[in-house]
Design a protein around this motif. Structure first.
Motif, PDB file in Angstrom:
ATOM      1  N   HIS A  84       0.714  -1.192  -0.075  1.00  0.00           N
ATOM      2  CA  HIS A  84      -0.092  -0.020  -0.069  1.00  0.00           C
ATOM      3  C   HIS A  84       0.736   1.279   0.124  1.00  0.00           C
ATOM      4  N   GLN A  86       2.776   2.140   2.330  1.00  0.00           N
ATOM      5  CA  GLN A  86       2.801   2.976   3.661  1.00  0.00           C
ATOM      6  C   GLN A  86       4.288   3.362   3.927  1.00  0.00           C
ATOM      7  N   THR A 114      -0.565  -8.422  -4.435  1.00  0.00           N
ATOM      8  CA  THR A 114      -0.608  -7.081  -4.296  1.00  0.00           C
ATOM      9  C   THR A 114      -1.678  -6.738  -5.436  1.00  0.00           C
ATOM     10  N   ASN A 118      -5.413  -5.106  -4.177  1.00  0.00           N
ATOM     11  CA  ASN A 118      -5.771  -3.961  -4.848  1.00  0.00           C
ATOM     12  C   ASN A 118      -7.238  -4.060  -5.412  1.00  0.00           C
ATOM     13  N   HIS A 121      -9.628  -3.737  -2.483  1.00  0.00           N
ATOM     14  CA  HIS A 121      -9.576  -2.395  -2.088  1.00  0.00           C
ATOM     15  C   HIS A 121     -10.504  -1.700  -2.908  1.00  0.00           C
ATOM     16  N   PRO A 288      -5.898   3.599   2.290  1.00  0.00           N
ATOM     17  CA  PRO A 288      -4.851   2.516   2.298  1.00  0.00           C
ATOM     18  C   PRO A 288      -3.445   2.846   2.443  1.00  0.00           C
ATOM     19  N   ASN A 289      -3.225   4.102   2.084  1.00  0.00           N
ATOM     20  CA  ASN A 289      -1.646   4.445   2.099  1.00  0.00           C
ATOM     21  C   ASN A 289      -1.312   5.137   3.498  1.00  0.00           C
TER      22      ASN A 289
END
Length: 338
Positions: A84, A86, A114, A118, A121, A288-289
């Motif tokens: 994400h 982060q 990933t 995604n 999400h 999400p980030n």
């Protein structure tokens, strides 16, 4: 910081919430936190394998298998945060670290997972677009039950009882899916991922079958991979299972799509660590980030805002979240039991 008592009428409901979160500084990177966290999981990973080599041919290795299952899952959580963006500001260090931790470290395909995550999400709990509610084995809605056949239809009658036992196979499923995904035309870096995944398999099975005789090695694999899958599945199950399943007829804006399909789990420091801070699932899906340690601070802001705009916000205890998920699964299969 924005005053929550003043109603901001600019932009969408989510845009107004995003301004409050940004003004609170909760989208800022946390480099020291992630440097410490990455160091801890890497040291724990190497320490467990050193302990494995030191214990040698002994049934005490089953305790090492338990510890390794926990460490593998914690590496999975860090890999999730990397996916994400982060941790790092740019893509390259995120991808390099994710490939090393995911593919080589725990044998899960970084690129495939990933991409799949995604898509989840983008459309959480959407039966047509969320890969996490595809009826591969478990069915998640009455419509899926009606269309099911074979093993999913057989299990659906009593799938609430099968759910946790099936999670012991989840790690094996993820390993196999990681290799299968490399055949997809859209896969980026297939050869690099293949080399790293193969390296994990060779090192992992080589270490287990070199140190342990065949029988103990098999038991070690069953315990380690079974608990790894059970742990991972048990941390993701409280987040969305038992929440509304969306269809093409549901037209929701971003805020409502993310909040109404997600569930938070209450708890303190232990719950945060055990669940990889994914117990703040609503905040995570909205942002999400956002670095994981900021999710706890964002939670009261999001909850208050949802109350202001009349959006249902669900937060419950861990065991109650499992109860809600299992009751939903049981109700979905009711038609087949009749």
């Amino acid at each position: 910081m924005a005053n929550p008592s003043v109603v901001d009428t600019r932009g969408s409901d989510f845009a107004r919430l995003a301004r409050r979160i940004s003004d609170a500084g909760l989208l800022d990177r946390r480099p020291v936190y992630y440097a410490v966290r990455l160091s801890i999981v890497v040291v724990a990973y190497l320490g467990c394998w050193a302990l494995f080599a030191w214990v040698g041919d002994s049934w005490w290795q089953l305790l090492v298998a338990v510890a390794l299952a926990v460490v593998f899952a914690q590496i999975g959580f860090v890999s999730h945060d990397l996916g994400h963006r982060q941790v790092f500001r740019t893509r390259r260090p995120s991808d390099v670290t994710g490939l090393l931790l995911g593919n080589l470290g725990i044998g899960l395909g970084w690129g495939w997972w990933t991409s799949k995550h995604n898509r989840h999400h983008a459309n959480p709990n959407h039966e047509d677009h969320d890969p996490d509610v595809s009826p591969a084995v478990i069915v998640w809605s009455t419509d899926q039950v009606a269309r099911s056949s074979g093993l999913p239809r057989f299990l659906a009658r009593h799938q609430a009882f099968w759910f946790f036992p099936l999670l012991t196979l989840e790690a094996w499923h993820l390993h196999v899916a990681s290799f299968k995904a490399l055949l997809a035309p859209a896969t980026k870096r297939p050869w690099m991922e293949l080399v790293l995944l193969t390296g994990h398999v060779v090192l992992y099975f080589g270490a287990v079958f070199t140190v342990l005789p065949f029988g103990k090695a098999l038991v070690f694999l069953i315990v380690h991979q079974g608990l790894f899958g059970l742990y991972l599945g048990s941390t993701f199950a409280p987040n969305h299972k038992g929440m509304p399943v969306l269809t093409k007829n549901d037209k929701l804006d971003f805020l409502r799509k993310q909040v109404l399909t997600s569930r938070n789990v209450r708890g303190g420091l232990f719950t945060d660590v055990a669940l990889g801070q994914l117990n703040y699932q609503i905040e995570h899906h909205l942002f999400p980030n956002m670095p994981a340690p900021n999710l706890r601070k964002a939670q009261p802001i999001v909850e208050r805002y949802c109350a202001e705009v009349g959006v249902s916000y669900l937060q419950t205890g861990l065991f109650d979240s499992y109860g809600q998920a299992l009751r939903h699964l049981h109700e979905v299969g009711a038609a087949l039991r009749r």
